[in-house]
Structures are given as structure tokens and as C-alpha cells.
Design an enzyme around this catalytic site. Sequence first.
Site, PDB file in Angstrom:
ATOM      1  N   CYS A 100       0.835  -1.199   0.000  1.00  0.00           N
ATOM      2  CA  CYS A 100       0.000   0.000   0.000  1.00  0.00           C
ATOM      3  C   CYS A 100       0.874   1.255   0.000  1.00  0.00           C
ATOM      4  O   CYS A 100       1.539   1.530  -0.975  1.00  0.00           O
ATOM      5  CB  CYS A 100      -0.986  -0.043   1.173  1.00  0.00           C
ATOM      6  N   HIS A 217      -3.569  -5.545   0.849  1.00  0.00           N
ATOM      7  CA  HIS A 217      -2.943  -5.809   2.151  1.00  0.00           C
ATOM      8  C   HIS A 217      -3.009  -7.293   2.500  1.00  0.00           C
ATOM      9  O   HIS A 217      -3.980  -7.731   3.127  1.00  0.00           O
ATOM     10  CB  HIS A 217      -3.697  -5.053   3.243  1.00  0.00           C
ATOM     11  N   GLU A 219      -1.591  -8.774   4.831  1.00  0.00           N
ATOM     12  CA  GLU A 219      -1.599  -8.954   6.292  1.00  0.00           C
ATOM     13  C   GLU A 219      -3.009  -8.819   6.883  1.00  0.00           C
ATOM     14  O   GLU A 219      -3.234  -9.180   8.021  1.00  0.00           O
ATOM     15  CB  GLU A 219      -0.623  -7.967   6.954  1.00  0.00           C
TER      16      GLU A 219
END
Lengths: 243, 732
Positions: A100, A217, A219
Site C-alpha cells: 500500500c 494488504h 496482512e
Amino acid sequence: MKGAVFPLKPEAPPLKAAVIVFPGSNCDRDVAVSLKAVTGKSALMAWHRDSSLPKLDLIVVPGGFSYGDYLRSGAMAAHSPILREVKARADQGVRVLGICNGFQILTEAGLLPGVLMRNRGLKFCCKDVHLTVSRNDTVFTAKYRKSQVIRVPIAHADGNFFASPDMLNRIEDEGQVAFRYCDEEGNLTDAANPNGSLNNIAGVYNMAGNVLGLMPHPERLADPLLGGTDGMPMFESLMEALS
Amino acid sequence: MSQITPDVVKSHGLSADEYKLVLEIMGRAPNLTELGIFSVMWSEHCSYKSSKKWLKTLPTTAPWVICGPGENAGVIDIGEGLACIFKMESHNHPSFIEPYQGAATGVGGILRDVFTMGARPVANMNALRFGAPDHPKTRHLVSGVVSGIGGYGNCVGVPTVGGECDFHAAYNGNILVNAMTVGLAAKDRIFYSAAAGVGNLVVYVGSKTGRDGIHGATMASAEFNEDSEEKRPTVQVGDPFTEKLLIEACMELMATDVIVAIQDMGAAGLTSSSFEMASKGGLGIEMDLDRVPMREQGMTAYEIMLSESQERMLMVLKPGREEVAKAIFDKWELDFAVVGVLTDSGRMVLKRHGAVVADLPIDPLAQASPEYDRPWVAPKLAAPIAADAVKAVAPLEALKKLLNTPDLCSKRWIWEQYDHMVMGDTVGRPGGDAAVVRIHGSNRGLAITTDVTPRYCQANPFEGGKQAVAEAWRNLTSVGARPLAVTDNLNFGNPEKPEIMGQIVTAIKGMGEACVALDFPVVSGNVSLYNETNGNAILPTPAIGAVGLIDDLESCVGMAFEADGEAVLVIGATTGHLGASLYARELAGLEAGAPPPVDLSVERKNGDFVRGLIVSGRVTACHDVSGGGLLISVAEMAMAGGLGATLADAPKDVPEHAYWFGEDQARYVVTASAGEAGTILSEAAALGIKAALIGTTGGDKLILGASSASLTDLASAHESWLPEFMSGPDSN
């Protein structure tokens, strides 16, 4: 990076990772949590003013709003002291992952090709998107299948990937595309493109293949309780390849 | 120094009587700086002078309440050494004048209220009310407010996990922007604002002070007229990047032991923060305003004291420890300045350019602020209407229409502009009954909701007040949480009008009754009055923010239908109450009727029963029944799961349209395996709880008798209204 070879390191202790923290980073903890889930140990949190890093296998440039992103997303962070060190390490072949705002910073720093413009819809957009994995012969994606469709969230206002026609051709020809936005079935449609990125590009490698930047993302969907685990194989791939 | 004339007093929002009190307290005429300080401290916004008498009647205690109203935010004990700190606050007036910055700084302000107490903010919510969609300003306001909330919350990295948004012409001239922040702190590391230790240094940190927001608190305490747009300079400008740094710096500082007291500078800036700290500690402060970090030249004492520049905090530090604090603020590149010292004088003495420019007694200003028992009249209650006075529309046809209305449509267009996943703990995303946020590093979670049904409050403020609390309690229950406590944000018109004051008084009574019956104390809150333009008041809107605890996130359920062939049950009685319903308003054009009554003992019994079913893993999905009624709830569950249902006919004793769209309270829709459903029904019967089997999940449509509606059509009706409205021609 077409057909790039990734020499695996000889037997070594588990992956040593650093997460860069800029003023305004806000996904630094999130990615550290995912790294810890696979490595079992805490990543080094490196401050933006640091000008050197210890010996490492992986550097993560996390999401957020570095320096408020007031000039242009990632533009100021690209000129921070720590980024000089990140560049030097990348040149030595250390793996660098930008997520990002991290992707924006790496393009601004010239570590990755292209630029990330304002989303086509002109608005911040936070939602799950589907991606196809372009190749699985990299240290970042070995645990995915080639062309696998995965679901990972995005959350950005400036994720519209753009490159000049020449550069885009090179990115495509060299196999530098890492992920593309697609629909649930894997079709690269315009409707599945959340921000207007050229060729539905969601993430790219550098020429050498040791630097990856992506807008989504991984994660954020690496825990079943949060609704999905499609982001986890990226961290597992890195763990397996770099340990 | 300018002359204090009656006009000057009036322009500061003080009444003649209030000014008389000022003269009494001062023993002389105040200078302009002193008058300005009185003006903001005694503004409705800061002093709660019209509502205090009634707010005191709300229940605020429970064994799990650590700190109730009066501090920056409420604090509750959530076990395992942790406290949850939360509050909701309005930013209505500024958001109407300048929607982006008004909403953004509303988020910034409420975040500071929470982290100033030592909590890391973990979730934001917001409750928004806009004017009629066809009003020329509405689209511009929605767009500005939503991007302002997103712009601020996304950058500070706190997820905005949910909220509510509806539309009504009564908000044409006064929109409501109520923002809530929830934070987590170690129970033994909570920071308060009472100053202590004569001689201790008073320290200013954060952003520099500018001329923005001067008199914001006074502006927020007055009605609007045609000239309100001229008040744009009173709206503050937010800098979420600085707020993010301030959060991190404060968290780092709070991990040391150098803070004696800390207070954010919110409404009325340096004035209210310094007075509150000194007053709570029974001390005085001497401040040298030359030392205040300023971003503009030539600022007067008046401007410095009344500025509402954002992202600033005031602290009292332990003696000799300021270097520890300074090093942390230097690291985060934030201003740090010793601006004063605590004294035992009980007075606020302000110096500028070496001369004393204000000398005021603290307690009389902070504590003896006027308190009014404003006259009020009992509100006129809407007369009940019978179900057959509301025209009947075929249920699935009505459903499609209702899903495509401003209040019932999907709010995805809004929450996709908010980062609702940052921090990696959002278990229940926006769009459900309550947002669910994991307590980091554990398997427990917080459930968070905001609720109020203004059309009920308008028809009957007492029942409406009860219902707002009950619905919040129900929404927390629907995800399997134990409801713990409430923050309230009371939005009303001009309290100097007896009929408005009557709404305030009775709504608070209703809320209080519900809070007592549901063991749901009020731990923090905010009052926003004078929400009127040219004499037209908003609907009474006592917004309730609430927090509950989930002991095991594995047992939490969502509202999506999970599997084929499961029984769909409704828990709670359906009598077909169409008064004040969305069906009556949207399909029959009838804004009439009494709101559905809330029987608090039934509410509690039904809710406890449903929570038990969820926690023991016996139901696979749960959704409360609220605005729009039973068929709306079923449709939302079907759309969320991408799985249809075949529904039983309405019972013979209730008209079909009233059965499916009536808004009777204390109801939930749950799904369970066929075998489990039978047991649940007999257990409910044994407990005297109304429950009924209303259908079976399966397929890709809702089937009702001979008619059916495909989920694709329903979803397109549900999803299309807001994006289509927002992409219309820009009207401003």
C-alpha cells in the site's frame, strides 16, 4: 526478471525481518503480527531516521500515511534517511516488500516501476478484492499456485497503477507483474478493477525480482477470525525461502 | 482594551442575568479576554446549563463502571486487567457550515477525549443524519462529511467500523454528525485531568495555536439563520497526521511515570482545558501566553485563549521530569512548551508581553456556571393508527421498494470510504447489527453500536428514548455480546422553547428507565442543543452509542444465512405495529401514529434468551428486527449470505402487510438446524417467550406463497439507491 532464479540461502536461523516505521505509518503493527505468526519472533521495527540496518533477510515498508502523504503519497518517505539504506540493501539483493503506502514509497524511490495515481473513482476505497497470482516462482509467492485467485483487502485513495507504454511493455514482457485485479472466477474485467490500474495491475516486481510492491494488504486476511487467510501464503513463502 | 458594552456581552452569547453574575464573581467589570473566557466556559456546549438538571437523573453506576460522566470519556472494566474507554460527541454545527473539516475535526476531537485518558483508540463509529435527499444541499453535505470522516480516521489508522445514516427533511438546515471512539487501556494505567502539586509545571504539546475555531463552542450553542455560512471561520481545520503523532507520543509518554494530569484541548481550547484541570485539582494556574507555540503573529490573549486549533493537549508533569517528556515529543516532532505553573491561589492568572491580561477565580467559572431549570411542557403525543388505516401492498413488492429507500438502503457507499480493517482486529465489519473488534492479542471482542430512531422520538419522546437504548442493547445482543454501558449524544432544538425542553426531559426519562431495566449505565455523553434553523428544529435525536463484551469470539455469529435447509425463527411477538413505521412513511406517505411501545421486561427476557442461544452455539445466525420490520430483517440475512428462504404465510390474526413490516420491538430472527429449532421453540414456550418458525433457508430467492423475489433483484434494489443518489448532478 523473466525466468529469474532465486538462490536460496544455505541453512540459517529463521527469517530476520525489519518493518520500517515512518511518522504516519499505520499498518506497521499489522504486518509485524503476520510476520510473527510465521517466524515466531518479533520483527525489528526500524525508525525513519535510522540510517543503517543490521543484517536482514527481508525489509517491509508498511501501509499508512507516511509524513501525512501531504505532498504526494509516498513522496516524502522516498527521501528519508532510512530509504537510502533500504535502496542500498535492495541493490545487494535483500528482499523488500512494500504494501500500500509502502508500494507508493518504493515507486517514488525508483525501486519499482510505474506510479500510483488517484483512484479512478476519486475516493478512498476499502474492500476485499480478488487477485490472480501471476507467477509462483518467486520467494514472495511460492506457496500460491500460478493463476490462483485469492481474496485480499485494499484500502487506499491512490492505487491507480500507471506507466508509460514503453515501461508497461517492459513490465509485461519481463514478467514483472505480480498480481492483477480480477473477479471471483479470475477474469480480468474492468468491473473488477477497483482503481483504474493499467492492465489491472495490483502489484509489481523490480527487474531483479527481489523487490515487490502491491496495493492490497495480505496482512489483513491472514487470520481465519478476520474472515480469510489468503494473505498468509505470502508470509509463509518468505519464511520458507529465506530461513 | 475595548469597552464592554451590552452589545459586546450579547455578541458573546451571555444573557443580561449571566453578565450580572459575571460582575458579581469578578467584583469588577471584566476585560475582553476575561469576558471571552466566561462566554465559552458558560456556553451551552461547555456548561450543559440547560440539560445538567436532567442528565443527573440518568443511571451512571454499576460494578463494572470505573469512571462515569465528568471526565473526558467513560471507563468500564472489561476484565483481564483491561478497561474500555469510550465516548460519543457531536460536531453538528461545524459540519453543516464546512462538512469536510467539520466532520474530520469531530473525529479528531473524540479520539483525543479517549486517548487523553490513556487508551489506545481501537474503533471509531459515527451516527449521521442528513436532510431530505431532494434538498439542494444534501448531496454536498453527505459527500463532504463522509470524506471528512474518512480523511481523518483513515490517516490516523483507527478503523471506522460502523455507524448509521438516515435522512429526513427536519435535518435540512441542521445535519447531525455524532462521532464515537472506543479505546483500550490497562485498568491500572488510566489518566485523569485533575491537576495536583503546587509548583508543578503546566506543559503544552501538539500543534501550534492559530486563529481557527475562535468561538466554536459559542457558535455551536446558537441557532442558525441565513447568515450561518458566514460562521465558516469558526470551524477548525484538522490535521490527522499530527493527531497520529500525538497518539503515538502520548502512548509512549503514558508508559513512563511522569504525567500527573492530562487533558485534551477540545471545545474552548486552552480555556476549558486549563480551567478544568485546575478546578478538578482545587488549584490555580499562572500561565505565560508568550510561551504558547503559535503559528500566526500578533495573536492576542483573547485569541490564544479562545482558539480551537486542533491536535493539542495540556499536561501537568511531575517535578523535574519534563526532559523525559520533551525527548518523546522531540522524537515525534511535536511542539512541547512549558506554559505555566500550578499555584495555590485558586485563580487563573494570564500574562502576555509581561503584563497580566486576565485574572479570574477558577471555581466560580468552572463549577458555578449557570444551571437552568428551563420551563417545559409535556410533548404532544402522536395518536395511534390502526394497521388497516395503512394501505396494503403485496409484501415482496413492498420489500423491493423499501430496500431502495434512503433509510433502509445499503450504506456501503459510505463505509467503503472508511478504512474499517486497519489494526487487524475487525472481526465484524460494517453492515451488521454491531461491529465486532477483537481485543488485540486475545480471543475476546468488543461489540459496538450506535442507535436511535428519531421518528419514534418525535412521535413520543419517552418511548423513543427507551427504544434508542433498547435497540442498542439488542444490537449488541445480536452478535452474542453482553451489553455493558452506554454513551449518549443528545441532539435537540432550542431548549429555551418549552416544547423542545419537554422533548429533552421526557426522552431522558425514557432513556433512564431503559438503562436501569437493562443494567446499562451511561458512562459518558455529550449534549448538542440549538439544532434549529429559522425556528425549525430537528427531530429529537438522542443517539446512543453502546459497548458490549464477547467472551469468546469463536461463538460470535453474524447475520448472514449460513446453510441450506435451516429453520428461520423469529423470537419475540409480532403484533403488526405500523405506527411511525418506515412502511407507513415510504409506502403510504403517512408520517403518523404512535411508535411501537417498548416493554423492557420482555426486551430483557427475549434478549437474554437469544444471547444464551448464540453463546452456546445453538444458532447459526442472528439479526435483530428494527426499522422496516420482519421481512426487511429476513431479506438482509438472505442477501448477506447469498442464500434465499421459503417463508410461511402471515398468521390469520395479523394483516399481512402489518405482520411483515410492523416494527414491534424486542424481536430477533435466528437460524438453526431443524432439530435444534424444535427444542428452541419449546424452551421459549416454557419461558413465556413468543417464538415462531417462519421459514426455511435455501435457494436463491425469497419465496412467499405464490410469489417470489430473486436475491439478485433484492440486492440490486438495496445497493443501488445511495450510489445513484450520490452520482446525481452536483447541486451545490
